[in-house]
Design a protein around this motif. Sequence first.
Motif, PDB file in Angstrom:
ATOM      1  N   GLY A 135       6.884  -0.358 -10.482  1.00  0.00           N
ATOM      2  CA  GLY A 135       6.480   0.775  -9.709  1.00  0.00           C
ATOM      3  C   GLY A 135       5.092   1.207  -9.871  1.00  0.00           C
ATOM      4  O   GLY A 135       4.551   2.051  -9.409  1.00  0.00           O
ATOM      5  N   ILE A 136       4.146   0.180 -10.633  1.00  0.00           N
ATOM      6  CA  ILE A 136       2.783   0.629 -10.825  1.00  0.00           C
ATOM      7  C   ILE A 136       2.090   0.156  -9.591  1.00  0.00           C
ATOM      8  O   ILE A 136       2.318  -0.961  -9.143  1.00  0.00           O
ATOM      9  N   PRO A 137       1.146   1.163  -9.078  1.00  0.00           N
ATOM     10  CA  PRO A 137       0.515   0.778  -7.855  1.00  0.00           C
ATOM     11  C   PRO A 137      -0.264  -0.409  -7.964  1.00  0.00           C
ATOM     12  O   PRO A 137      -1.021  -0.476  -9.246  1.00  0.00           O
ATOM     13  N   PHE A 138      -0.434  -1.252  -7.289  1.00  0.00           N
ATOM     14  CA  PHE A 138      -1.399  -2.610  -7.264  1.00  0.00           C
ATOM     15  C   PHE A 138      -1.921  -2.929  -5.969  1.00  0.00           C
ATOM     16  O   PHE A 138      -1.617  -2.606  -4.923  1.00  0.00           O
ATOM     17  N   GLY A 139      -3.154  -3.598  -6.098  1.00  0.00           N
ATOM     18  CA  GLY A 139      -3.830  -4.201  -4.953  1.00  0.00           C
ATOM     19  C   GLY A 139      -3.935  -5.597  -5.498  1.00  0.00           C
ATOM     20  O   GLY A 139      -3.971  -6.167  -6.497  1.00  0.00           O
ATOM     21  N   PRO A 167      -2.753  -3.210  -0.518  1.00  0.00           N
ATOM     22  CA  PRO A 167      -4.030  -3.595  -0.217  1.00  0.00           C
ATOM     23  C   PRO A 167      -3.957  -5.249  -0.612  1.00  0.00           C
ATOM     24  O   PRO A 167      -3.565  -5.660  -1.647  1.00  0.00           O
ATOM     25  N   LEU A 168      -4.756  -5.936   0.198  1.00  0.00           N
ATOM     26  CA  LEU A 168      -5.022  -7.483   0.079  1.00  0.00           C
ATOM     27  C   LEU A 168      -6.276  -7.688   0.485  1.00  0.00           C
ATOM     28  O   LEU A 168      -6.624  -7.528   1.575  1.00  0.00           O
ATOM     29  N   ILE A 169      -7.108  -8.025  -0.406  1.00  0.00           N
ATOM     30  CA  ILE A 169      -8.688  -8.256  -0.142  1.00  0.00           C
ATOM     31  C   ILE A 169      -8.871  -9.674  -0.593  1.00  0.00           C
ATOM     32  O   ILE A 169      -8.406 -10.531  -1.461  1.00  0.00           O
ATOM     33  N   THR A 170     -10.185 -10.059  -0.222  1.00  0.00           N
ATOM     34  CA  THR A 170     -10.952 -11.316  -0.941  1.00  0.00           C
ATOM     35  C   THR A 170     -12.110 -10.597  -1.757  1.00  0.00           C
ATOM     36  O   THR A 170     -12.470  -9.555  -1.438  1.00  0.00           O
ATOM     37  N   PHE A 171     -12.417 -11.382  -2.764  1.00  0.00           N
ATOM     38  CA  PHE A 171     -13.622 -10.942  -3.685  1.00  0.00           C
ATOM     39  C   PHE A 171     -14.109 -12.130  -4.438  1.00  0.00           C
ATOM     40  O   PHE A 171     -13.327 -13.361  -4.372  1.00  0.00           O
ATOM     41  N   ASP A 172     -15.322 -11.784  -5.236  1.00  0.00           N
ATOM     42  CA  ASP A 172     -15.697 -12.869  -6.006  1.00  0.00           C
ATOM     43  C   ASP A 172     -15.963 -12.514  -7.284  1.00  0.00           C
ATOM     44  O   ASP A 172     -16.616 -11.413  -7.597  1.00  0.00           O
ATOM     45  N   VAL A 186      -8.237  -0.544  -5.741  1.00  0.00           N
ATOM     46  CA  VAL A 186      -6.822  -0.216  -6.673  1.00  0.00           C
ATOM     47  C   VAL A 186      -6.935   1.288  -6.919  1.00  0.00           C
ATOM     48  O   VAL A 186      -5.799   1.970  -6.789  1.00  0.00           O
ATOM     49  N   LEU A 187      -7.952   1.832  -7.320  1.00  0.00           N
ATOM     50  CA  LEU A 187      -8.051   3.109  -7.750  1.00  0.00           C
ATOM     51  C   LEU A 187      -7.714   4.113  -6.551  1.00  0.00           C
ATOM     52  O   LEU A 187      -6.868   5.135  -6.520  1.00  0.00           O
ATOM     53  N   ARG A 188      -8.283   3.941  -5.341  1.00  0.00           N
ATOM     54  CA  ARG A 188      -7.425   4.443  -4.118  1.00  0.00           C
ATOM     55  C   ARG A 188      -6.266   4.548  -3.878  1.00  0.00           C
ATOM     56  O   ARG A 188      -5.416   5.554  -3.705  1.00  0.00           O
ATOM     57  N   LEU A 191      -4.354   6.458  -6.623  1.00  0.00           N
ATOM     58  CA  LEU A 191      -4.088   7.833  -6.326  1.00  0.00           C
ATOM     59  C   LEU A 191      -3.500   8.553  -5.047  1.00  0.00           C
ATOM     60  O   LEU A 191      -3.361   9.589  -5.136  1.00  0.00           O
ATOM     61  N   THR A 192      -3.206   7.614  -4.011  1.00  0.00           N
ATOM     62  CA  THR A 192      -2.495   7.948  -3.124  1.00  0.00           C
ATOM     63  C   THR A 192      -1.087   7.508  -2.829  1.00  0.00           C
ATOM     64  O   THR A 192      -0.262   8.062  -2.178  1.00  0.00           O
ATOM     65  N   MET A 193      -0.660   6.638  -3.863  1.00  0.00           N
ATOM     66  CA  MET A 193       0.512   6.278  -3.721  1.00  0.00           C
ATOM     67  C   MET A 193       1.695   7.028  -4.695  1.00  0.00           C
ATOM     68  O   MET A 193       1.336   7.276  -5.718  1.00  0.00           O
ATOM     69  N   PRO A 194       2.565   7.493  -3.941  1.00  0.00           N
ATOM     70  CA  PRO A 194       3.559   8.294  -4.900  1.00  0.00           C
ATOM     71  C   PRO A 194       4.332   7.425  -5.961  1.00  0.00           C
ATOM     72  O   PRO A 194       4.585   6.489  -5.518  1.00  0.00           O
ATOM     73  N   ARG A 195       4.517   8.074  -7.234  1.00  0.00           N
ATOM     74  CA  ARG A 195       5.085   7.328  -8.119  1.00  0.00           C
ATOM     75  C   ARG A 195       6.473   7.303  -8.094  1.00  0.00           C
ATOM     76  O   ARG A 195       7.017   8.355  -7.757  1.00  0.00           O
TER      77      ARG A 195
END
Length: 206
Positions: A135-139, A167-172, A186-188, A191-195
């Motif tokens: 249940g840990i929020p993740f991206g 969240p599903l994104i691309t990054f380098d 991930v931070l957003r 902070l918005t996902m209910p635990r």
Amino acid sequence: MDSPQFAEAAAENGRPPVPVKIVIAGGFGVGKTTAVSQISEVPVLTTEAPMTEVAAALDRAEEVPDKTTTTVALDFGRITIDDEIKLYLFGTPGQDRFGFMWRDLTEGALGALVIVDARRLDDCYPAVDYFERTGIPFGVAVNLFDGLLTHDLDDVRWALAVSDDTPLITFDARDRGSVLDALLVVLRRSLTMPRRAGLPVDVSGP
């Protein structure tokens, strides 16, 4: 070191920023150590060790032939977001044989960034499963090796079976700004996902 802007802001409001723990997870050789090293404002604490022939065989190192070292405990770094939030980054080992360490490394984490190599999606299933289970929020961040996206993001989402609101994104992982953007996602999310509360979960490891 903290930026001059942060030091000035901290002096004005008289309180330190809130420490936030974020876990950087994923399979073997996906770019976790690189990401932490690029973004950290302090020297990174890393436990990189040379790969032995036995370890290379266990970890299927032939799939990442340029990799000669591996994380055997954790990577640790820190980045100040603003005068209110400071992220403490804990990178996990990517090998299944170090899964017993995940419970300690993720304890108290607000969220997690799961780094994916789209050429080896099966390597990140354990990390995705772990954070869904606990249940840990993740991206999810697909690392663009050689600047290439080998699969469409919709196909990656389908293959990983993650929900539409994950969240599903691309990054380098080699680019500091790109890593920062991924951490902010991930931070957003965190902070918005209910635990989840009161649900028994297995947190022994991926």
